[in-house]
Design an enzyme around this catalytic site. Structure first.
Site, mmCIF file in Angstrom:
data_model
loop_
_atom_site.group_PDB
_atom_site.id
_atom_site.type_symbol
_atom_site.label_atom_id
_atom_site.label_comp_id
_atom_site.label_asym_id
_atom_site.label_seq_id
_atom_site.Cartn_x
_atom_site.Cartn_y
_atom_site.Cartn_z
ATOM 1 N N ASN A 15 94.752 -8.854 40.889
ATOM 2 C CA ASN A 15 93.995 -9.322 39.725
ATOM 3 C C ASN A 15 94.851 -9.160 38.480
ATOM 4 O O ASN A 15 95.723 -8.298 38.429
ATOM 5 C CB ASN A 15 92.724 -8.457 39.581
ATOM 6 N N HIS B 163 94.348 -8.328 34.464
ATOM 7 C CA HIS B 163 93.327 -7.798 33.550
ATOM 8 C C HIS B 163 93.926 -7.689 32.147
ATOM 9 O O HIS B 163 95.060 -7.222 31.990
ATOM 10 C CB HIS B 163 92.867 -6.415 34.040
ATOM 11 N N MET C 239 84.824 -14.236 37.785
ATOM 12 C CA MET C 239 83.845 -13.391 37.090
ATOM 13 C C MET C 239 82.752 -12.842 38.005
ATOM 14 O O MET C 239 81.603 -12.706 37.591
ATOM 15 C CB MET C 239 83.216 -14.175 35.930
ATOM 16 N N ARG C 240 83.108 -12.537 39.242
ATOM 17 C CA ARG C 240 82.161 -11.892 40.158
ATOM 18 C C ARG C 240 82.743 -10.570 40.621
ATOM 19 O O ARG C 240 83.957 -10.479 40.864
ATOM 20 C CB ARG C 240 81.899 -12.756 41.405
ATOM 21 N N GLU D 13 100.105 -12.455 29.973
ATOM 22 C CA GLU D 13 99.501 -12.605 31.308
ATOM 23 C C GLU D 13 100.185 -13.744 32.052
ATOM 24 O O GLU D 13 100.473 -13.640 33.246
ATOM 25 C CB GLU D 13 98.004 -12.905 31.193
HETATM 26 C C1 GRF Z 1 92.145 -13.589 31.493
HETATM 27 O O1 GRF Z 1 92.177 -12.953 30.245
HETATM 28 C C2 GRF Z 1 92.247 -12.571 32.585
HETATM 29 O O2 GRF Z 1 93.019 -11.472 32.245
HETATM 30 C C3 GRF Z 1 90.813 -12.149 32.778
HETATM 31 O O3 GRF Z 1 90.063 -13.311 32.610
HETATM 32 C C4 GRF Z 1 90.792 -14.223 31.767
HETATM 33 C C5 GRF Z 1 90.912 -15.493 32.545
HETATM 34 O O4 GRF Z 1 91.479 -16.526 31.792
HETATM 35 N N1 GRF Z 1 90.636 -11.506 34.073
HETATM 36 P P1 GRF Z 1 91.965 -17.849 32.525
HETATM 37 O O5 GRF Z 1 90.740 -18.421 33.242
HETATM 38 O O6 GRF Z 1 93.050 -17.504 33.469
HETATM 39 O O7 GRF Z 1 92.416 -18.755 31.419
#
Ligand code: GRF
Length: 221
Positions: free
Chosen positions: A109, A111, A92-93, A176
């Site tokens: 990444n 997303h 988150m940076r 994901e």
């Molecule tokens: C995920 O939804 C990812 O797409 C986003 O942040 C979230 C991270 O979740 N960038 P986690 O920490 O992998 O459970």
């Protein structure tokens, strides 16, 4: 063949990290996770890594005066671990131009939207507000601009009547967890080339992978 050395940056629960750990536990997976770094002390993802026997580090951004010195500290850890591919997994940076440049085409990444739609935060809430019928997730190479960069793979998820942020987010997250390990595998196998600002996936892959590379409409609840 030597496995690609992967570093993972996290800030939180690390469920995508777990998906990568699980994939990498297979003998024939072409990448290995050599270090996990969190900028948040106590992040749940650190426990996941430790449980899998992966070296962990905390590089707390609050200990640094600016982004550059924070990133220098990240780079020290990544260099020491000889990381070749760096995966952001809920990190988150924002990264600086310098960091994105240093790791250009070696930084990916995941997303939770079908980019270029819904960059940034609260993707599921905004997707529902916009009334889209198809949501999803994207794995992409990182550029300095937020949530921009050559797209490697996407998976689509149907928005169902009655969906809320939580239910849609849960189904996207499942995708994901399938998509990220696949994208890393393709990179590790040398099947991803960047040309003209786009990522191209080369070579043959299984029918299942084809479904993942192409938008996959997932309708199950
Ligand atoms: C995920 O939804 C990812 O797409 C986003 O942040 C979230 C991270 O979740 N960038 P986690 O920490 O992998 O459970």
């Amino acid at each position: 063949m030597a496995k690609l050395k992967v570093g993972v940056l996290i800030s939180g629960r690390g469920s995508n990290l777990q998906a990568l750990i699980d994939a990498a536990s297979a003998d024939d997976y072409p990448a290995e996770i050599v270090t996990v770094i969190s900028n948040v002390p106590g992040a749940v993802g650190l426990e996941r890594a430790a449980k899998a026997g992966i070296p962990t580090n905390v590089v707390d951004h609050r200990d640094f005066q600016n982004r550059e010195t924070f990133e220098d500290a990240l780079n020290d850890v990544l260099s020491a671990a000889a990381v070749e591919l760096l995966c952001l997994a809920g990190f988150m940076r924002l990264v600086t131009d310098g960091f994105a440049g240093r790791w250009r085409d070696r930084l990916v990444n995941v997303h939770p939207s079908l980019l270029p739609a819904f960059k940034g935060l609260d993707t599921h809430k905004r997707a529902l507000q916009a009334g889209v019928r198809i949501a999803g997730c994207t794995v992409h190479f990182v550029r300095a601009e937020v949530d921009v960069g050559p797209i490697i793979a996407q998976a689509a998820v149907a928005v169902l009547p009655g969906d809320d942020e939580e239910s849609l987010g849960r189904r996207v997250l499942e995708q994901e967890h399938r998509l990220y390990p696949l994208a890393v595998e393709l990179i590790a196998r040398g099947q991803v080339r960047i040309e003209g600002g786009r990522a191209h996936v080369l070579g043959a892959w299984s029918d299942d992978n084809t479904a993942l590379i192409n938008p996959l409409l997932v309708t199950e609840k």
